[in-house]
Design a protein around this motif. Structure first.
Motif, PDB file in Angstrom:
ATOM      1  N   GLN A 190     -17.218 -11.203   1.466  1.00  0.00           N
ATOM      2  CA  GLN A 190     -16.139 -10.304   1.099  1.00  0.00           C
ATOM      3  C   GLN A 190     -16.144  -9.136   2.082  1.00  0.00           C
ATOM      4  OE1 GLN A 190     -17.397  -9.438  -2.877  1.00  0.00           O
ATOM      5  NE2 GLN A 190     -18.738  -7.756  -2.247  1.00  0.00           N
ATOM      6  N   LEU A 191     -15.139  -8.287   1.998  1.00  0.00           N
ATOM      7  CA  LEU A 191     -15.073  -7.115   2.855  1.00  0.00           C
ATOM      8  C   LEU A 191     -15.335  -5.875   2.026  1.00  0.00           C
ATOM      9  CD1 LEU A 191     -12.585  -9.224   3.777  1.00  0.00           C
ATOM     10  CD2 LEU A 191     -12.403  -7.553   5.601  1.00  0.00           C
ATOM     11  N   THR A 201     -16.058   3.395  -2.016  1.00  0.00           N
ATOM     12  CA  THR A 201     -16.312   1.992  -1.698  1.00  0.00           C
ATOM     13  C   THR A 201     -15.139   1.149  -2.169  1.00  0.00           C
ATOM     14  OG1 THR A 201     -18.703   2.286  -1.929  1.00  0.00           O
ATOM     15  CG2 THR A 201     -17.848   0.037  -2.069  1.00  0.00           C
ATOM     16  N   ALA A 202     -14.520   0.394  -1.230  1.00  0.00           N
ATOM     17  CA  ALA A 202     -13.418  -0.510  -1.564  1.00  0.00           C
ATOM     18  C   ALA A 202     -13.865  -1.932  -1.258  1.00  0.00           C
ATOM     19  CB  ALA A 202     -12.170  -0.152  -0.765  1.00  0.00           C
ATOM     20  N   VAL A 203     -13.716  -2.822  -2.235  1.00  0.00           N
ATOM     21  CA  VAL A 203     -14.131  -4.216  -2.095  1.00  0.00           C
ATOM     22  C   VAL A 203     -12.889  -5.090  -2.053  1.00  0.00           C
ATOM     23  CG1 VAL A 203     -15.489  -6.099  -3.065  1.00  0.00           C
ATOM     24  CG2 VAL A 203     -16.246  -3.722  -3.366  1.00  0.00           C
ATOM     25  N   LEU A 204     -12.792  -5.939  -1.026  1.00  0.00           N
ATOM     26  CA  LEU A 204     -11.648  -6.829  -0.845  1.00  0.00           C
ATOM     27  C   LEU A 204     -12.140  -8.255  -0.626  1.00  0.00           C
ATOM     28  CD1 LEU A 204     -11.085  -3.928   0.762  1.00  0.00           C
ATOM     29  CD2 LEU A 204      -8.901  -5.012   1.257  1.00  0.00           C
ATOM     30  N   LEU A 233     -13.473   0.997  -5.686  1.00  0.00           N
ATOM     31  CA  LEU A 233     -12.235   0.266  -5.948  1.00  0.00           C
ATOM     32  C   LEU A 233     -12.494  -1.217  -5.722  1.00  0.00           C
ATOM     33  CD1 LEU A 233      -9.643   2.478  -4.011  1.00  0.00           C
ATOM     34  CD2 LEU A 233      -9.895   2.333  -6.494  1.00  0.00           C
ATOM     35  N   ASP A 234     -11.999  -2.039  -6.629  1.00  0.00           N
ATOM     36  CA  ASP A 234     -12.097  -3.493  -6.466  1.00  0.00           C
ATOM     37  C   ASP A 234     -10.679  -4.040  -6.415  1.00  0.00           C
ATOM     38  OD1 ASP A 234     -12.612  -6.204  -6.543  1.00  0.00           O
ATOM     39  OD2 ASP A 234     -14.279  -6.017  -7.939  1.00  0.00           O
ATOM     40  N   ASN A 239      -3.216  -8.999  -9.515  1.00  0.00           N
ATOM     41  CA  ASN A 239      -2.281  -8.156 -10.264  1.00  0.00           C
ATOM     42  C   ASN A 239      -2.912  -6.891 -10.830  1.00  0.00           C
ATOM     43  OD1 ASN A 239      -0.124 -10.006  -9.915  1.00  0.00           O
ATOM     44  ND2 ASN A 239      -0.958 -11.282 -11.569  1.00  0.00           N
ATOM     45  N   LYS A 240      -4.100  -6.561 -10.369  1.00  0.00           N
ATOM     46  CA  LYS A 240      -4.705  -5.334 -10.884  1.00  0.00           C
ATOM     47  C   LYS A 240      -5.680  -4.757  -9.868  1.00  0.00           C
ATOM     48  CE  LYS A 240      -8.330  -7.779 -13.456  1.00  0.00           C
ATOM     49  NZ  LYS A 240      -8.963  -7.963 -14.792  1.00  0.00           N
TER      50      LYS A 240
END
Length: 249
Positions: A190-191, A201-204, A233-234, A239-240
């Motif tokens: 994942q990124l 921290t953002a997880v993509l 943030l995830d 849709n969320k």
């Protein structure tokens, strides 16, 4: 009876023609020799008037003028005989330079125009931090014209440097506001980004990555992102968006 005296005509012989032609040849040769000598003297005197006295550089945003100019090795500084193509080839030997032109502008003026490689990230190679280009090449440090505000890149074993840099370059090109706030990028299955001064921290995920990047860039304008209330943030769900606040337990 009166006898009229007649003048004996002068006969033109082959020797006369030869002497005339030889005299003409000597005269023409003397004139040409004089012309060549005068021309050589003129260019010898004028050569100092055509030496390089000013060099200007354009197109460089990162490499300093000094680093570019110091790369050039002249066989002569006379602009009349200077090989500008050879000088451009010397500039192309620099890893930072992908296009180069060298032109003569009036007397004394040499103009250098370059297109540089685009740095996208910092990568820790062993104990040293190095600069990465969009295709994953490592660029050497120089005397830069401005600060390099680049995100740090961290990789896992299965991801190549070229793949990671390609993703970051895509973000830089298509999501410039997000790229400007990237502090660190970790690429694995994942990124994971550290974003903004508060390093949220953002997880993509890899699926529909552009959709997630768009959501993240829009979320940057939210007050809670700016005042440091959000820690994580995830964005992996279609849709969320799941946000963790500092007040969460």
């Amino acid at each position: 009876m009166t006898r009229m005296a007649t003048r004996r005509s002068k006969r033109i012989t082959f020797r006369h023609l030869w002497d005339a032609a030889w005299s003409h040849t000597l005269w023409v040769g003397g004139q040409l020799t004089l012309l060549l000598v005068l021309t050589a003297l003129f260019f010898t005197a004028a050569s100092s008037l055509c030496d390089i006295r000013r060099i200007t550089v354009s197109g460089n945003h990162y490499i300093s003028d000094h680093d570019l100019v110091s790369t050039l090795e002249y066989q002569t500084e006379n602009l009349l005989v200077l090989d500008t193509g050879q000088l451009a080839g010397q500039l192309l030997q620099l890893p930072w330079v992908i296009e180069a032109q060298v032109n003569i502008r009036l007397l004394h003026h040499l103009q250098i125009s370059v297109t540089e490689a685009e740095p996208v990230a910092l990568f820790q190679n062993g104990r040293e931090w190095q600069i990465c280009s969009p295709n994953g090449e490592l660029l050497p440090w120089h005397s830069f014209n401005r600060a390099l505000l680049l995100p740090a890149l961290e990789l896992e074993d299965h991801t190549t440097l070229a793949e990671a840099c390609s993703v970051i370059h895509h973000i830089k090109s298509c999501y410039p506001r997000l790229y400007a706030q990237l502090r660190k990028v970790t690429i694995d299955e994942q990124l994971q980004f550290l974003v903004g001064e508060s390093e949220v921290t953002a997880v993509l995920g890899w699926q529909e990555l552009d959709h997630q990047l768009t959501k993240l860039e829009l979320f940057l304008d939210r007050p809670e992102m700016k005042n440091g209330q959000i820690t994580r943030l995830d964005l992996r769900f279609q849709n969320k968006l799941i946000a963790r606040r500092r007040t969460d337990t």
